[in-house]
Design an enzyme around this catalytic site. Structure first.
Site, PDB file in Angstrom:
ATOM      1  N   HIS A 146      23.001  -4.842  34.477  1.00 54.61           N
ATOM      2  CA  HIS A 146      22.074  -4.152  33.589  1.00 54.61           C
ATOM      3  C   HIS A 146      21.315  -5.111  32.672  1.00 54.61           C
ATOM      4  O   HIS A 146      21.845  -6.092  32.188  1.00 54.61           O
ATOM      5  CB  HIS A 146      22.813  -3.092  32.752  1.00 54.61           C
ATOM      6  N   HIS A 155      14.694 -15.878  43.811  1.00 49.45           N
ATOM      7  CA  HIS A 155      15.536 -15.471  44.938  1.00 49.45           C
ATOM      8  C   HIS A 155      16.996 -15.481  44.462  1.00 49.45           C
ATOM      9  O   HIS A 155      17.510 -16.533  44.071  1.00 49.45           O
ATOM     10  CB  HIS A 155      15.345 -16.456  46.095  1.00 49.45           C
TER      11      HIS A 155
HETATM   12  O1  JB2 Z   1       3.550 -21.654  55.406  1.00 46.86           O
HETATM   13  C1  JB2 Z   1       4.131 -20.980  56.261  1.00 46.86           C
HETATM   14  C2  JB2 Z   1       5.455 -21.286  56.721  1.00 46.86           C
HETATM   15  N1  JB2 Z   1       6.342 -22.268  56.396  1.00 46.86           N
HETATM   16  C3  JB2 Z   1       7.423 -22.065  57.191  1.00 46.86           C
HETATM   17  N2  JB2 Z   1       3.533 -19.906  56.841  1.00 46.86           N
HETATM   18  C4  JB2 Z   1       4.125 -19.134  57.789  1.00 46.86           C
HETATM   19  N3  JB2 Z   1       3.469 -18.089  58.280  1.00 46.86           N
HETATM   20  N4  JB2 Z   1       5.363 -19.430  58.250  1.00 46.86           N
HETATM   21  C5  JB2 Z   1       6.011 -20.469  57.718  1.00 46.86           C
HETATM   22  N5  JB2 Z   1       7.223 -20.980  57.987  1.00 46.86           N
HETATM   23  C6  JB2 Z   1       8.122 -20.429  58.999  1.00 46.86           C
HETATM   24  O2  JB2 Z   1       9.127 -19.663  58.377  1.00 46.86           O
HETATM   25  C7  JB2 Z   1       8.864 -21.497  59.784  1.00 46.86           C
HETATM   26  O3  JB2 Z   1       8.066 -22.023  60.830  1.00 46.86           O
HETATM   27  C8  JB2 Z   1      10.076 -20.714  60.299  1.00 46.86           C
HETATM   28  O4  JB2 Z   1       9.849 -20.096  61.554  1.00 46.86           O
HETATM   29  C9  JB2 Z   1      10.262 -19.636  59.228  1.00 46.86           C
HETATM   30  C10 JB2 Z   1      11.492 -19.904  58.403  1.00 46.86           C
HETATM   31  O5  JB2 Z   1      12.593 -19.616  59.209  1.00 46.86           O
HETATM   32  P1  JB2 Z   1      14.072 -20.153  58.911  1.00 46.86           P
HETATM   33  O6  JB2 Z   1      14.983 -19.366  59.801  1.00 46.86           O
HETATM   34  O7  JB2 Z   1      14.059 -21.625  58.996  1.00 46.86           O
HETATM   35  O8  JB2 Z   1      14.336 -19.828  57.408  1.00 46.86           O
HETATM   36  P2  JB2 Z   1      14.298 -18.423  56.660  1.00 46.86           P
HETATM   37  O9  JB2 Z   1      13.612 -18.704  55.395  1.00 46.86           O
HETATM   38  O10 JB2 Z   1      13.779 -17.336  57.517  1.00 46.86           O
HETATM   39  O11 JB2 Z   1      15.827 -18.091  56.403  1.00 46.86           O
HETATM   40  C11 JB2 Z   1      16.590 -18.870  55.552  1.00 46.86           C
HETATM   41  O12 JB2 Z   1      16.683 -18.219  54.294  1.00 46.86           O
HETATM   42  C12 JB2 Z   1      17.332 -16.939  54.339  1.00 46.86           C
HETATM   43  C13 JB2 Z   1      17.308 -16.375  52.944  1.00 46.86           C
HETATM   44  C14 JB2 Z   1      17.863 -18.976  56.336  1.00 46.86           C
HETATM   45  O13 JB2 Z   1      18.594 -20.040  55.920  1.00 46.86           O
HETATM   46  C15 JB2 Z   1      18.693 -17.696  56.259  1.00 46.86           C
HETATM   47  O14 JB2 Z   1      20.031 -17.959  56.710  1.00 46.86           O
HETATM   48  C16 JB2 Z   1      18.744 -17.083  54.873  1.00 46.86           C
HETATM   49  N6  JB2 Z   1      19.400 -15.798  54.948  1.00 46.86           N
END
Ligand code: JB2
Length: 233
Positions: A146, A155
């Site tokens: 709260h 985040h």
């Molecule tokens: O500038 C961008 C950019 N930078 C990275 N524009 C766009 N459109 N996409 C971008 N990306 C993309 O985000 C990367 O190429 C990659 O495909 C994606 C990030 O995927 P990743 O699986 O590496 O991280 P995440 O942020 O989706 O997940 C992390 O954070 C979550 C909170 C993981 O570690 C998870 O386990 C966690 N739950």
């Protein structure tokens, strides 16, 4: 403003975070997203939960011309929320509406305020009087007690806990499973490491780890609050 049924949504970023996001959008009763944009060219043409990765962010103006109305940030951005902030500002620049997503298995007080584009994931709890800015992530199983106040782009990672009346500055990151004691202030851009227990205020841009949480020591220096070179005045 478009209704949820009319929304034509693009997800920016197509990794792990995007999977939970798309699932949450679906379970919230919103329209299934139509496209993902991702920076990694090798992923173009692939699908995530049935949503196609069409290309990179440079396609955004084209999608707007094709009638897309909304966006959601598919990037979790562990430990650095600036890329999430940049993508959020990009979506707004193209006059897209940020989708606010609250998973039906999240517990959210009706007296909590949740800003545009925020994402509230399954099993999380947001209690009365909490205030969340724009583009905030409350990840799976996290607790925001709260009267906590979270600024834009924060985040709170999986299973982290903010006891009551904690203030979290813009773009700060609270790592998975970390705990922050009540009434503390976590400064802008600060990082609380996974599993840390924070018992005193954390200055802006500091990185703290451990139980109790202490600032990371820079190589060769005395123990002092760590500020990345690029953030030093
Ligand atoms: O500038 C961008 C950019 N930078 C990275 N524009 C766009 N459109 N996409 C971008 N990306 C993309 O985000 C990367 O190429 C990659 O495909 C994606 C990030 O995927 P990743 O699986 O590496 O991280 P995440 O942020 O989706 O997940 C992390 O954070 C979550 C909170 C993981 O570690 C998870 O386990 C966690 N739950």
């Amino acid at each position: 403003m478009t209704t949820q049924a009319e929304a034509v949504c693009v997800i920016l970023g197509g990794g792990g975070h995007a999977q939970v996001l798309i699932d949450s959008i679906h379970l919230s009763g919103m329209r299934w997203p139509q496209a993902i944009l991702d920076a990694d060219q090798s992923r173009w043409g692939q699908m995530i939960l049935g949503v196609p990765i069409l290309g990179g962010d440079e396609l955004l103006p084209e999608l707007v011309r094709r009638g897309f109305t909304c966006f959601a940030i598919g990037l979790g951005g562990i430990g650095d929320n600036r890329p999430r902030q940049r993508l959020f500002e990009l979506g707004l620049f193209y006059h897209l509406e940020p989708l606010t997503i609250i998973h039906p298995a999240a517990i959210r007080s009706q007296w909590a305020e949740i800003g545009p584009g925020s994402q509230i994931f399954p099993g999380s709890i947001i209690n009365a009087g909490a205030r969340l800015g724009q583009n905030v992530i409350i990840n799976s199983g996290a607790i925001v007690e709260h009267e906590c106040s979270l600024s834009d782009h924060v985040h709170v990672a999986t299973g982290a806990r903010l006891a009551s009346t904690v203030q979290v500055g813009r773009g700060a990151h609270i790592g998975a499973g970390a705990t922050v004691k009540q009434c503390l202030i976590i400064g802008e851009g600060a990082i609380v490491g996974a599993g840390a227990t924070v018992i005193k205020n954390v200055p802006a841009h500091a990185v703290v780890v451990g139980v109790p949480a202490r600032p990371l020591r820079q190589a060769g220096s005395e123990c002092e609050w760590f500020i990345p070179e690029e953030e030093k005045p």
